[in-house]
Scaffold this motif. Sequence first.
Motif, PDB file in Angstrom:
ATOM      1  N   ASP A  42       2.614  18.209  18.101  1.00 49.72           N
ATOM      2  CA  ASP A  42       3.035  16.849  18.405  1.00 49.72           C
ATOM      3  C   ASP A  42       4.057  16.845  19.544  1.00 49.72           C
ATOM      4  N   ARG A  43       4.522  15.678  19.926  1.00 42.93           N
ATOM      5  CA  ARG A  43       5.393  15.560  21.100  1.00 42.93           C
ATOM      6  C   ARG A  43       6.732  16.231  20.904  1.00 42.93           C
ATOM      7  N   TYR A  44       7.086  16.562  19.659  1.00 43.89           N
ATOM      8  CA  TYR A  44       8.335  17.250  19.377  1.00 43.89           C
ATOM      9  C   TYR A  44       8.151  18.761  19.248  1.00 43.89           C
ATOM     10  N   VAL A  60      -7.311  17.375  23.781  1.00 41.94           N
ATOM     11  CA  VAL A  60      -8.033  18.109  22.736  1.00 41.94           C
ATOM     12  C   VAL A  60      -8.854  19.166  23.458  1.00 41.94           C
ATOM     13  N   SER A  61      -8.648  20.416  23.094  1.00 45.38           N
ATOM     14  CA  SER A  61      -9.233  21.518  23.851  1.00 45.38           C
ATOM     15  C   SER A  61      -9.615  22.634  22.915  1.00 45.38           C
ATOM     16  N   GLY A  62     -10.339  23.613  23.442  1.00 49.52           N
ATOM     17  CA  GLY A  62     -10.548  24.843  22.710  1.00 49.52           C
ATOM     18  C   GLY A  62      -9.286  25.682  22.730  1.00 49.52           C
ATOM     19  N   THR A  63      -9.308  26.808  22.047  1.00 51.65           N
ATOM     20  CA  THR A  63      -8.183  27.736  22.077  1.00 51.65           C
ATOM     21  C   THR A  63      -8.398  28.716  23.221  1.00 51.65           C
ATOM     22  N   HIS A  64      -7.328  29.016  23.954  1.00 50.25           N
ATOM     23  CA  HIS A  64      -7.463  29.809  25.171  1.00 50.25           C
ATOM     24  C   HIS A  64      -6.424  30.926  25.223  1.00 50.25           C
ATOM     25  N   LEU A  91      -2.260  23.604  29.978  1.00 46.95           N
ATOM     26  CA  LEU A  91      -1.504  23.141  28.816  1.00 46.95           C
ATOM     27  C   LEU A  91      -0.010  23.072  29.092  1.00 46.95           C
ATOM     28  N   ARG A  92       0.478  23.807  30.110  1.00 48.27           N
ATOM     29  CA  ARG A  92       1.901  23.778  30.441  1.00 48.27           C
ATOM     30  C   ARG A  92       2.346  22.400  30.924  1.00 48.27           C
ATOM     31  N   ALA A  93       1.404  21.555  31.319  1.00 48.76           N
ATOM     32  CA  ALA A  93       1.773  20.180  31.673  1.00 48.76           C
ATOM     33  C   ALA A  93       2.081  19.358  30.428  1.00 48.76           C
ATOM     34  N   PHE A  94       1.626  19.817  29.263  1.00 49.96           N
ATOM     35  CA  PHE A  94       1.809  19.094  28.005  1.00 49.96           C
ATOM     36  C   PHE A  94       2.934  19.667  27.154  1.00 49.96           C
ATOM     37  N   ALA A  95       3.157  20.972  27.211  1.00 50.50           N
ATOM     38  CA  ALA A  95       4.151  21.613  26.344  1.00 50.50           C
ATOM     39  C   ALA A  95       4.822  22.745  27.109  1.00 50.50           C
ATOM     40  N   VAL A  97      -2.941  18.861  21.608  1.00 50.51           N
ATOM     41  CA  VAL A  97      -1.602  19.051  22.169  1.00 50.51           C
ATOM     42  C   VAL A  97      -1.152  17.735  22.786  1.00 50.51           C
ATOM     43  N   GLU A  98      -0.073  17.182  22.228  1.00 50.79           N
ATOM     44  CA  GLU A  98       0.476  15.926  22.727  1.00 50.79           C
ATOM     45  C   GLU A  98       1.534  16.214  23.783  1.00 50.79           C
ATOM     46  N   ARG A  99       1.562  15.373  24.800  1.00 49.49           N
ATOM     47  CA  ARG A  99       2.550  15.547  25.868  1.00 49.49           C
ATOM     48  C   ARG A  99       3.951  15.426  25.295  1.00 49.49           C
ATOM     49  N   SER A 100       4.794  16.431  25.578  1.00 52.19           N
ATOM     50  CA  SER A 100       6.117  16.460  24.975  1.00 52.19           C
ATOM     51  C   SER A 100       7.150  15.700  25.799  1.00 52.19           C
TER      52      SER A 100
END
Length: 371
Positions: free
Chosen positions: A20-22, A296-300, A310-314, A342-345
Amino acid sequence: MRAATVPIQRPRDARLLTVDRYGRIDEHPRTAFADLLRPGDCVIANDAATLPASLHGVHERSGNVIEVRLAGRTSLAGGDAMNRFSAIVFGTGDFHTLTEERAAPPDLHRGDRLRFGADGATIVRLLGHPRFVELHFDGDAAQVWRTLASHGKPVQYAHLADPLALWDVWTPIAAQPVAFEPPSAGFVLDWSTLDALHARGVPFATLTHAAGLSSTGDATLDQRLPLDEPYRIPVATAALVETTRARGGRVVAIGTTVVRALEHAAAIDGAVHPGDGTATQRIGPHTRLRAVDVIVSGTHEPDSSHYALLRAFADASTLARVTATLEAHRYRTHEFGDSMWVERSTDAVREEEHVYDERQGSWVAVPCDLS
Protein backbone atom coordinates in the motif's frame (compact mmCIF):
# COMPACT_ATOMS: atom_id res chain seq x y z
CA MET A 1 11.36 -16.99 -5.96
CA ARG A 2 10.95 -19.76 -8.49
CA ALA A 3 10.10 -19.73 -12.16
CA ALA A 4 6.59 -20.60 -13.26
CA THR A 5 7.20 -23.51 -15.62
CA VAL A 6 3.67 -24.37 -16.80
CA PRO A 7 1.73 -22.05 -19.17
CA ILE A 8 -1.40 -21.75 -17.02
CA GLN A 9 -2.60 -18.16 -17.06
CA ARG A 10 -4.81 -18.31 -13.98
CA PRO A 11 -3.74 -21.18 -11.70
CA ARG A 12 -6.05 -21.72 -8.77
CA ASP A 13 -3.24 -21.13 -6.26
CA ALA A 14 -2.01 -17.87 -7.84
CA ARG A 15 -1.07 -15.27 -5.24
CA LEU A 16 -1.17 -11.48 -5.08
CA LEU A 17 1.31 -9.60 -2.91
CA THR A 18 0.15 -6.06 -2.12
CA VAL A 19 2.10 -2.95 -1.13
CA ASP A 20 0.00 0.00 0.00
CA ARG A 21 1.00 3.67 -0.15
CA TYR A 22 2.54 3.42 3.32
CA GLY A 23 4.79 0.52 2.35
CA ARG A 24 2.78 -2.10 4.21
CA ILE A 25 3.00 -5.56 2.64
CA ASP A 26 0.18 -8.10 2.66
CA GLU A 27 -0.65 -11.32 0.83
CA HIS A 28 -3.87 -12.44 -0.84
CA PRO A 29 -5.10 -15.06 -3.28
CA ARG A 30 -5.01 -13.46 -6.71
CA THR A 31 -8.75 -14.04 -7.01
CA ALA A 32 -9.13 -11.26 -4.40
CA PHE A 33 -7.92 -8.62 -6.88
CA ALA A 34 -11.36 -7.04 -7.33
CA ASP A 35 -11.78 -6.76 -3.55
CA LEU A 36 -8.87 -4.30 -3.41
CA LEU A 37 -10.75 -1.81 -5.57
CA ARG A 38 -13.29 0.73 -4.43
CA PRO A 39 -15.94 2.86 -6.16
CA GLY A 40 -14.24 5.79 -7.86
CA ASP A 41 -11.24 3.74 -9.02
CA CYS A 42 -10.75 2.62 -12.60
CA VAL A 43 -8.78 -0.24 -14.14
CA ILE A 44 -6.86 0.09 -17.43
CA ALA A 45 -5.44 -2.94 -19.25
CA ASN A 46 -3.47 -3.57 -22.43
CA ASP A 47 -5.58 -5.39 -25.03
CA ALA A 48 -2.67 -6.20 -27.37
CA ALA A 49 -2.61 -9.75 -28.68
CA THR A 50 0.79 -11.41 -29.01
CA LEU A 51 2.42 -12.02 -32.37
CA PRO A 52 4.18 -15.27 -33.29
CA ALA A 53 7.37 -13.21 -33.20
CA SER A 54 10.03 -15.96 -33.20
CA LEU A 55 10.99 -17.14 -36.69
CA HIS A 56 13.58 -19.79 -37.54
CA GLY A 57 15.24 -19.45 -40.92
CA VAL A 58 18.50 -19.19 -42.86
CA HIS A 59 21.00 -16.37 -43.35
CA GLU A 60 21.41 -16.69 -47.10
CA ARG A 61 24.94 -15.27 -47.47
CA SER A 62 26.46 -17.72 -44.98
CA GLY A 63 23.91 -20.53 -45.19
CA ASN A 64 23.72 -20.59 -41.38
CA VAL A 65 20.56 -21.37 -39.45
CA ILE A 66 19.26 -18.43 -37.41
CA GLU A 67 16.40 -17.42 -35.15
CA VAL A 68 14.88 -13.96 -35.51
CA ARG A 69 12.90 -12.50 -32.60
CA LEU A 70 10.89 -9.50 -33.71
CA ALA A 71 11.34 -6.72 -31.17
CA GLY A 72 9.60 -3.54 -32.29
CA ARG A 73 7.72 -1.43 -34.80
CA THR A 74 7.53 2.29 -35.44
CA SER A 75 3.74 2.42 -35.19
CA LEU A 76 0.60 0.31 -34.81
CA ALA A 77 -0.57 1.18 -38.30
CA GLY A 78 -1.12 -1.50 -40.91
CA GLY A 79 -0.24 -1.23 -44.59
CA ASP A 80 3.40 -0.43 -45.31
CA ALA A 81 4.18 -0.23 -41.58
CA MET A 82 3.69 -4.01 -41.39
CA ASN A 83 6.83 -4.60 -43.46
CA ARG A 84 9.38 -3.11 -41.07
CA PHE A 85 10.40 -4.49 -37.69
CA SER A 86 13.39 -4.22 -35.44
CA ALA A 87 14.64 -7.66 -34.46
CA ILE A 88 17.20 -9.59 -32.44
CA VAL A 89 19.04 -12.30 -34.40
CA PHE A 90 20.44 -15.47 -32.80
CA GLY A 91 22.47 -18.32 -34.25
CA THR A 92 21.57 -21.99 -34.06
CA GLY A 93 19.48 -23.32 -31.19
CA ASP A 94 16.09 -22.68 -29.68
CA PHE A 95 14.39 -21.65 -26.45
CA HIS A 96 15.65 -24.72 -24.57
CA THR A 97 19.02 -22.95 -24.27
CA LEU A 98 19.26 -20.00 -21.89
CA THR A 99 18.97 -16.80 -23.90
CA GLU A 100 22.31 -15.48 -22.64
CA GLU A 101 23.98 -18.73 -23.75
CA ARG A 102 22.58 -18.77 -27.28
CA ALA A 103 25.03 -18.89 -30.17
CA ALA A 104 25.72 -15.59 -31.90
CA PRO A 105 24.41 -15.13 -35.44
CA PRO A 106 26.76 -14.94 -38.45
CA ASP A 107 28.13 -11.51 -39.22
CA LEU A 108 25.18 -9.41 -40.27
CA HIS A 109 25.39 -6.65 -42.87
CA ARG A 110 23.04 -4.22 -44.51
CA GLY A 111 21.42 -5.90 -47.51
CA ASP A 112 21.72 -9.45 -46.16
CA ARG A 113 18.79 -11.69 -46.96
CA LEU A 114 17.07 -13.85 -44.37
CA ARG A 115 14.94 -16.72 -45.63
CA PHE A 116 11.91 -18.24 -43.86
CA GLY A 117 10.74 -21.08 -46.08
CA ALA A 118 9.58 -19.47 -49.31
CA ASP A 119 9.37 -16.05 -47.66
CA GLY A 120 12.11 -13.61 -46.78
CA ALA A 121 13.29 -10.32 -45.36
CA THR A 122 16.19 -7.94 -45.94
CA ILE A 123 18.38 -6.31 -43.31
CA VAL A 124 17.92 -2.57 -43.80
CA ARG A 125 20.49 -1.53 -41.18
CA LEU A 126 22.16 -2.51 -37.94
CA LEU A 127 20.81 -0.73 -34.86
CA GLY A 128 24.01 -0.11 -32.89
CA HIS A 129 24.65 -3.76 -32.05
CA PRO A 130 25.85 -6.80 -34.07
CA ARG A 131 22.65 -8.78 -33.51
CA PHE A 132 20.10 -5.93 -33.43
CA VAL A 133 18.76 -5.08 -36.89
CA GLU A 134 15.96 -3.45 -38.80
CA LEU A 135 14.22 -5.83 -41.22
CA HIS A 136 12.08 -5.20 -44.27
CA PHE A 137 9.84 -8.18 -45.06
CA ASP A 138 8.96 -9.09 -48.62
CA GLY A 139 5.54 -8.39 -50.06
CA ASP A 140 2.54 -6.50 -48.82
CA ALA A 141 0.95 -6.60 -45.36
CA ALA A 142 -1.05 -9.71 -46.24
CA GLN A 143 2.12 -11.58 -47.18
CA VAL A 144 3.82 -10.52 -43.95
CA TRP A 145 0.87 -11.91 -41.98
CA ARG A 146 1.18 -15.17 -43.95
CA THR A 147 4.91 -15.32 -43.15
CA LEU A 148 4.30 -14.89 -39.44
CA ALA A 149 1.42 -17.38 -39.44
CA SER A 150 3.41 -19.98 -41.39
CA HIS A 151 6.82 -19.67 -39.73
CA GLY A 152 6.37 -17.79 -36.46
CA LYS A 153 6.00 -19.07 -32.92
CA PRO A 154 5.65 -17.20 -29.63
CA VAL A 155 8.91 -15.90 -28.18
CA GLN A 156 9.85 -18.27 -25.41
CA TYR A 157 12.53 -18.77 -22.75
CA ALA A 158 14.20 -21.77 -21.16
CA HIS A 159 12.15 -21.81 -17.94
CA LEU A 160 9.31 -23.39 -19.96
CA ALA A 161 10.05 -26.93 -21.11
CA ASP A 162 7.37 -27.35 -23.78
CA PRO A 163 6.66 -25.15 -26.81
CA LEU A 164 4.06 -22.46 -26.28
CA ALA A 165 0.93 -22.33 -28.39
CA LEU A 166 -0.23 -18.92 -29.53
CA TRP A 167 -3.35 -19.10 -27.37
CA ASP A 168 -1.13 -19.61 -24.31
CA VAL A 169 0.11 -16.02 -24.65
CA TRP A 170 -3.14 -14.25 -25.50
CA THR A 171 -4.93 -12.61 -22.59
CA PRO A 172 -8.73 -12.98 -22.36
CA ILE A 173 -9.11 -9.42 -23.69
CA ALA A 174 -6.60 -9.79 -26.55
CA ALA A 175 -7.53 -7.79 -29.66
CA GLN A 176 -5.06 -6.35 -32.19
CA PRO A 177 -1.94 -8.56 -32.58
CA VAL A 178 0.91 -6.11 -32.01
CA ALA A 179 2.78 -7.33 -28.90
CA PHE A 180 6.07 -9.22 -29.21
CA GLU A 181 5.72 -10.83 -25.80
CA PRO A 182 2.45 -11.12 -23.91
CA PRO A 183 1.29 -8.23 -21.71
CA SER A 184 1.15 -10.96 -19.09
CA ALA A 185 -0.02 -8.84 -16.18
CA GLY A 186 -3.37 -9.14 -17.96
CA PHE A 187 -3.50 -12.84 -17.06
CA VAL A 188 -4.93 -11.66 -13.72
CA LEU A 189 -8.13 -10.81 -15.59
CA ASP A 190 -10.95 -13.03 -16.72
CA TRP A 191 -14.61 -12.36 -17.46
CA SER A 192 -15.69 -13.13 -13.90
CA THR A 193 -13.17 -10.55 -12.66
CA LEU A 194 -14.62 -7.94 -15.01
CA ASP A 195 -18.10 -8.80 -13.74
CA ALA A 196 -16.82 -8.28 -10.18
CA LEU A 197 -15.41 -4.87 -11.12
CA HIS A 198 -18.76 -3.87 -12.60
CA ALA A 199 -20.57 -5.01 -9.47
CA ARG A 200 -18.26 -2.83 -7.35
CA GLY A 201 -18.82 0.22 -9.57
CA VAL A 202 -15.27 0.17 -10.92
CA PRO A 203 -15.09 1.02 -14.64
CA PHE A 204 -12.72 -0.86 -16.92
CA ALA A 205 -11.09 0.30 -20.16
CA THR A 206 -8.26 -0.69 -22.46
CA LEU A 207 -5.44 0.71 -24.52
CA THR A 208 -3.18 -1.02 -27.03
CA HIS A 209 0.58 -1.11 -26.45
CA ALA A 210 3.12 -3.16 -28.42
CA ALA A 211 4.80 -4.92 -25.49
CA GLY A 212 8.42 -5.67 -26.34
CA LEU A 213 11.01 -8.28 -25.48
CA SER A 214 12.04 -8.81 -21.86
CA SER A 215 15.51 -10.16 -22.68
CA THR A 216 17.92 -10.07 -25.63
CA GLY A 217 20.57 -12.47 -24.37
CA ASP A 218 23.22 -9.74 -24.41
CA ALA A 219 24.01 -7.65 -21.31
CA THR A 220 24.88 -4.53 -23.31
CA LEU A 221 21.75 -4.73 -25.40
CA ASP A 222 19.61 -5.50 -22.35
CA GLN A 223 20.63 -2.10 -20.95
CA ARG A 224 18.58 -0.53 -23.75
CA LEU A 225 15.38 -2.21 -22.58
CA PRO A 226 12.61 -1.30 -22.72
CA LEU A 227 12.85 -0.32 -26.36
CA ASP A 228 10.62 2.34 -27.86
CA GLU A 229 7.08 0.93 -27.99
CA PRO A 230 4.11 2.34 -29.94
CA TYR A 231 0.71 2.60 -28.29
CA ARG A 232 -2.85 3.75 -28.98
CA ILE A 233 -5.11 5.27 -26.32
CA PRO A 234 -8.82 5.49 -27.21
CA VAL A 235 -10.72 8.67 -26.47
CA ALA A 236 -12.94 6.85 -23.96
CA THR A 237 -9.93 5.49 -22.07
CA ALA A 238 -8.26 8.90 -21.81
CA ALA A 239 -11.54 10.42 -20.64
CA LEU A 240 -11.99 7.73 -17.99
CA VAL A 241 -8.51 8.35 -16.58
CA GLU A 242 -9.14 12.07 -16.36
CA THR A 243 -12.58 11.59 -14.77
CA THR A 244 -11.13 9.17 -12.22
CA ARG A 245 -8.38 11.59 -11.25
CA ALA A 246 -10.82 14.50 -10.99
CA ARG A 247 -12.99 12.63 -8.49
CA GLY A 248 -10.04 11.41 -6.42
CA GLY A 249 -10.14 7.78 -7.49
CA ARG A 250 -7.14 5.61 -8.23
CA VAL A 251 -6.00 4.75 -11.74
CA VAL A 252 -4.98 1.08 -11.60
CA ALA A 253 -2.70 0.02 -14.46
CA ILE A 254 -2.58 -3.66 -15.37
CA GLY A 255 1.09 -4.04 -16.30
CA THR A 256 4.17 -2.00 -17.07
CA THR A 257 3.06 -1.37 -20.65
CA VAL A 258 -0.05 0.47 -19.46
CA VAL A 259 2.10 2.58 -17.14
CA ARG A 260 4.47 3.46 -19.98
CA ALA A 261 1.65 4.41 -22.35
CA LEU A 262 -0.37 6.52 -19.87
CA GLU A 263 2.65 8.29 -18.45
CA HIS A 264 4.04 9.08 -21.89
CA ALA A 265 0.65 10.42 -22.98
CA ALA A 266 0.51 12.62 -19.85
CA ALA A 267 4.09 13.88 -20.01
CA ILE A 268 3.38 17.19 -21.76
CA ASP A 269 0.86 18.78 -19.42
CA GLY A 270 -0.21 16.08 -16.97
CA ALA A 271 -3.37 15.13 -18.87
CA VAL A 272 -3.65 11.81 -20.67
CA HIS A 273 -4.14 12.61 -24.34
CA PRO A 274 -5.83 10.07 -26.64
CA GLY A 275 -4.38 8.87 -29.90
CA ASP A 276 -1.23 7.18 -31.14
CA GLY A 277 2.19 7.68 -29.62
CA THR A 278 5.48 5.96 -28.91
CA ALA A 279 6.66 5.40 -25.35
CA THR A 280 10.33 6.37 -25.45
CA GLN A 281 10.94 7.07 -21.79
CA ARG A 282 12.49 4.95 -19.06
CA ILE A 283 10.42 5.06 -15.89
CA GLY A 284 12.21 4.72 -12.57
CA PRO A 285 13.06 6.43 -9.27
CA HIS A 286 13.34 9.89 -10.85
CA THR A 287 9.94 9.72 -12.54
CA ARG A 288 7.03 11.76 -11.27
CA LEU A 289 3.96 9.70 -12.01
CA ARG A 290 1.26 11.91 -13.48
CA ALA A 291 -1.47 9.42 -14.37
CA VAL A 292 -1.11 6.07 -12.59
CA ASP A 293 -1.68 5.37 -8.89
CA VAL A 294 -1.38 1.58 -8.74
CA ILE A 295 0.43 -1.00 -10.85
CA VAL A 296 -0.60 -4.65 -10.99
CA SER A 297 2.31 -6.64 -12.35
CA GLY A 298 4.06 -9.97 -12.30
CA THR A 299 6.91 -10.60 -9.88
CA HIS A 300 10.30 -9.57 -11.24
CA GLU A 301 13.96 -10.05 -10.38
CA PRO A 302 15.73 -6.89 -9.14
CA ASP A 303 17.99 -6.66 -12.22
CA SER A 304 15.12 -6.44 -14.73
CA SER A 305 13.76 -3.35 -16.48
CA HIS A 306 10.28 -4.22 -15.17
CA TYR A 307 11.58 -4.07 -11.60
CA ALA A 308 13.26 -0.72 -12.28
CA LEU A 309 9.87 0.73 -13.24
CA LEU A 310 8.54 -0.19 -9.78
CA ARG A 311 10.95 2.37 -8.28
CA ALA A 312 8.55 5.06 -9.49
CA PHE A 313 5.95 3.58 -7.11
CA ALA A 314 8.00 2.54 -4.06
CA ASP A 315 11.43 3.31 -2.63
CA ALA A 316 14.38 0.94 -2.65
CA SER A 317 13.97 -0.18 0.97
CA THR A 318 10.30 -1.07 0.44
CA LEU A 319 11.10 -3.03 -2.69
CA ALA A 320 13.91 -4.82 -0.86
CA ARG A 321 11.35 -5.97 1.72
CA VAL A 322 9.06 -7.01 -1.13
CA THR A 323 11.83 -9.09 -2.70
CA ALA A 324 12.60 -10.74 0.63
CA THR A 325 8.92 -11.66 1.05
CA LEU A 326 8.68 -13.01 -2.49
CA GLU A 327 11.77 -15.15 -1.95
CA ALA A 328 10.81 -16.35 1.53
CA HIS A 329 7.35 -17.44 0.36
CA ARG A 330 8.58 -18.80 -2.99
CA TYR A 331 6.43 -16.69 -5.26
CA ARG A 332 6.54 -17.68 -8.91
CA THR A 333 8.19 -15.38 -11.45
CA HIS A 334 7.87 -14.85 -15.20
CA GLU A 335 4.78 -14.50 -17.32
CA PHE A 336 2.75 -17.36 -15.81
CA GLY A 337 3.75 -16.59 -12.24
CA ASP A 338 2.16 -14.80 -9.31
CA SER A 339 1.27 -11.11 -9.18
CA MET A 340 1.92 -7.89 -7.27
CA TRP A 341 -0.16 -4.80 -6.47
CA VAL A 342 2.03 -1.77 -5.77
CA GLU A 343 0.43 1.54 -4.85
CA ARG A 344 2.29 4.79 -5.43
CA SER A 345 3.79 5.83 -2.11
CA THR A 346 4.71 9.46 -2.85
CA ASP A 347 4.34 11.99 -5.62
CA ALA A 348 8.02 12.88 -5.75
CA VAL A 349 8.89 15.60 -8.22
CA ARG A 350 10.49 14.24 -11.34
CA GLU A 351 13.55 16.31 -12.15
CA GLU A 352 14.73 14.20 -15.07
CA GLU A 353 13.82 11.27 -17.23
CA HIS A 354 16.02 8.81 -19.09
CA VAL A 355 16.08 8.31 -22.85
CA TYR A 356 18.33 6.05 -24.92
CA ASP A 357 21.03 7.84 -26.94
CA GLU A 358 22.05 5.58 -29.83
CA ARG A 359 25.18 7.64 -30.50
CA GLN A 360 26.43 7.14 -26.95
CA GLY A 361 25.03 3.62 -26.68
CA SER A 362 23.53 4.28 -23.26
CA TRP A 363 20.61 5.81 -21.36
CA VAL A 364 21.09 9.49 -20.54
CA ALA A 365 19.23 11.82 -18.19
CA VAL A 366 17.45 14.81 -19.67
CA PRO A 367 15.58 17.59 -17.82
CA CYS A 368 11.80 17.32 -17.67
CA ASP A 369 9.20 19.99 -18.18
CA LEU A 370 7.48 20.06 -14.80
CA SER A 371 4.91 22.66 -15.71
